[in-house]
Design a protein around this motif. Structure first.
Motif, PDB file in Angstrom:
ATOM      1  N   THR A  35       0.227   2.895 -10.832  1.00 56.28           N
ATOM      2  CA  THR A  35       1.672   2.701 -10.927  1.00 56.28           C
ATOM      3  C   THR A  35       2.378   2.596  -9.575  1.00 56.28           C
ATOM      4  OG1 THR A  35       2.004   5.089 -11.076  1.00 56.28           O
ATOM      5  CG2 THR A  35       1.780   3.880 -13.160  1.00 56.28           C
ATOM      6  N   LEU A  36       1.633   2.657  -8.486  1.00 60.80           N
ATOM      7  CA  LEU A  36       2.262   2.602  -7.166  1.00 60.80           C
ATOM      8  C   LEU A  36       2.761   1.211  -6.827  1.00 60.80           C
ATOM      9  CD1 LEU A  36      -0.280   4.748  -5.146  1.00 60.80           C
ATOM     10  CD2 LEU A  36       1.941   5.446  -6.038  1.00 60.80           C
ATOM     11  N   HIS A  37       2.010   0.211  -7.223  1.00 58.94           N
ATOM     12  CA  HIS A  37       2.336  -1.175  -6.898  1.00 58.94           C
ATOM     13  C   HIS A  37       2.470  -1.993  -8.179  1.00 58.94           C
ATOM     14  CE1 HIS A  37       1.921  -0.973  -2.523  1.00 58.94           C
ATOM     15  NE2 HIS A  37       0.932  -0.129  -2.730  1.00 58.94           N
ATOM     16  N   THR A  38       3.142  -3.133  -8.048  1.00 54.88           N
ATOM     17  CA  THR A  38       3.319  -4.022  -9.209  1.00 54.88           C
ATOM     18  C   THR A  38       2.487  -5.293  -9.092  1.00 54.88           C
ATOM     19  OG1 THR A  38       5.267  -4.995  -8.151  1.00 54.88           O
ATOM     20  CG2 THR A  38       5.640  -3.160  -9.676  1.00 54.88           C
ATOM     21  N   SER A  39       1.807  -5.438  -7.975  1.00 63.39           N
ATOM     22  CA  SER A  39       0.918  -6.588  -7.759  1.00 63.39           C
ATOM     23  C   SER A  39      -0.237  -6.134  -6.867  1.00 63.39           C
ATOM     24  CB  SER A  39       1.688  -7.757  -7.140  1.00 63.39           C
ATOM     25  OG  SER A  39       2.155  -7.437  -5.859  1.00 63.39           O
ATOM     26  N   PRO A  40      -1.266  -6.958  -6.697  1.00 62.90           N
ATOM     27  CA  PRO A  40      -2.428  -6.540  -5.911  1.00 62.90           C
ATOM     28  C   PRO A  40      -2.082  -6.106  -4.485  1.00 62.90           C
ATOM     29  CG  PRO A  40      -2.957  -8.495  -7.172  1.00 62.90           C
ATOM     30  CD  PRO A  40      -1.476  -8.277  -7.331  1.00 62.90           C
ATOM     31  N   VAL A  41      -2.741  -5.041  -4.050  1.00 58.90           N
ATOM     32  CA  VAL A  41      -2.554  -4.494  -2.701  1.00 58.90           C
ATOM     33  C   VAL A  41      -3.309  -5.375  -1.709  1.00 58.90           C
ATOM     34  CG1 VAL A  41      -2.997  -2.497  -1.217  1.00 58.90           C
ATOM     35  CG2 VAL A  41      -2.209  -2.155  -3.571  1.00 58.90           C
ATOM     36  N   VAL A  42      -2.631  -5.755  -0.623  1.00 61.09           N
ATOM     37  CA  VAL A  42      -3.241  -6.632   0.369  1.00 61.09           C
ATOM     38  C   VAL A  42      -3.517  -5.940   1.704  1.00 61.09           C
ATOM     39  CG1 VAL A  42      -2.413  -8.791  -0.627  1.00 61.09           C
ATOM     40  CG2 VAL A  42      -0.980  -7.554   1.015  1.00 61.09           C
ATOM     41  N   VAL A  43      -2.916  -4.768   1.918  1.00 55.12           N
ATOM     42  CA  VAL A  43      -3.174  -4.021   3.147  1.00 55.12           C
ATOM     43  C   VAL A  43      -2.975  -2.534   2.885  1.00 55.12           C
ATOM     44  CG1 VAL A  43      -0.824  -4.225   4.068  1.00 55.12           C
ATOM     45  CG2 VAL A  43      -2.731  -3.913   5.644  1.00 55.12           C
ATOM     46  N   MET A  44      -3.867  -1.727   3.480  1.00 54.21           N
ATOM     47  CA  MET A  44      -3.749  -0.264   3.459  1.00 54.21           C
ATOM     48  C   MET A  44      -4.156   0.232   4.837  1.00 54.21           C
ATOM     49  SD  MET A  44      -5.381   1.279  -0.056  1.00 54.21           S
ATOM     50  CE  MET A  44      -6.860   0.276  -0.094  1.00 54.21           C
ATOM     51  N   LYS A  45      -3.396   1.182   5.369  1.00 56.47           N
ATOM     52  CA  LYS A  45      -3.748   1.815   6.644  1.00 56.47           C
ATOM     53  C   LYS A  45      -3.464   3.309   6.544  1.00 56.47           C
ATOM     54  CE  LYS A  45      -5.341  -1.575   8.917  1.00 56.47           C
ATOM     55  NZ  LYS A  45      -6.764  -1.623   9.204  1.00 56.47           N
ATOM     56  N   PHE A  46      -4.360   4.090   7.122  1.00 51.26           N
ATOM     57  CA  PHE A  46      -4.251   5.545   7.096  1.00 51.26           C
ATOM     58  C   PHE A  46      -3.956   6.051   8.488  1.00 51.26           C
ATOM     59  CE2 PHE A  46      -6.468   9.743   7.413  1.00 51.26           C
ATOM     60  CZ  PHE A  46      -5.642  10.441   6.553  1.00 51.26           C
ATOM     61  N   ASN A  47      -3.007   6.985   8.599  1.00 46.75           N
ATOM     62  CA  ASN A  47      -2.698   7.645   9.861  1.00 46.75           C
ATOM     63  C   ASN A  47      -3.106   9.102   9.705  1.00 46.75           C
ATOM     64  OD1 ASN A  47      -1.403   9.133  11.924  1.00 46.75           O
ATOM     65  ND2 ASN A  47       0.079   7.483  12.209  1.00 46.75           N
ATOM     66  N   ALA A  48      -4.227   9.487  10.317  1.00 52.30           N
ATOM     67  CA  ALA A  48      -4.773  10.838  10.168  1.00 52.30           C
ATOM     68  C   ALA A  48      -3.855  11.895  10.770  1.00 52.30           C
ATOM     69  CB  ALA A  48      -6.155  10.921  10.807  1.00 52.30           C
TER      70      ALA A  48
END
Length: 170
Positions: A140-153
């Motif tokens: 439920t976070l997005h309404t279309s396919p995710v194209v980028v994800m980045k993590f900041n530790a």
């Protein structure tokens, strides 16, 4: 003088550097190569025929210990970077879109987020268990396919964006 070429035989699609002094390259023919940075130049270390198709995604954990590659062949390959060894393979029921490590130093789980190329779903896997079953599914976070994800530790935060431009922070 005899010389051997360790170059890729097809177009290099991904280049990744790690804090552990490795360079990892992926190519359109599914090959992954590990290189170790030296004081002068780089040294070829290991070659994998990782995927049947192109390497479509490549990510390293924030500490440089783990690397993941994804492909439209519906597989995810996980590598121990310092040991340059493949430690896990996931065969997915969906085509992966993007992958990102989402854990910080000291976490008990080595969590990996993988998006579905054809839906807004993001699946979280705990690589440390070796299980192919996700520990969480985010639909439920997005309404279309995710194209980028980045993590900041440093701030334990993931930012992602989908094809409609919707961004999400965790």
């Amino acid at each position: 003088m005899y010389e051997k070429s360790y170059m890729h035989r097809d177009t290099v699609t991904h280049v990744l550097t790690t804090p552990t002094d490795f360079i990892i390259t992926g190519s359109a023919d599914g090959h992954l190569k590990f290189w170790k940075k030296q004081e002068v130049g780089i040294e070829f270390v290991k070659h994998y025929r990782s995927h049947v198709g192109a390497v479509d995604g490549l990510a390293a954990s924030h500490d440089g210990a783990l690397c993941v590659s994804i492909s439209h062949d519906r597989t995810v390959k996980v590598y121990d970077v310092v040991g340059f060894d493949m430690i896990m393979m996931l065969k997915l029921p969906y085509t992966p879109g993007v992958a990102e490590w989402v854990f910080k130093k000291g976490d008990a789980a080595s969590k990996l987020a993988v998006s579905d190329l054809n839906s807004p779903a993001v699946y979280i896997y705990d690589v440390s268990t070796g299980s192919e079953e996700p520990i969480a599914t985010l639909t439920t976070l997005h309404t279309s396919p995710v194209v980028v994800m980045k993590f900041n530790a440093a701030v334990d935060t993931v930012i992602s964006s989908d094809t409609k431009g919707k961004a999400w922070l965790r």
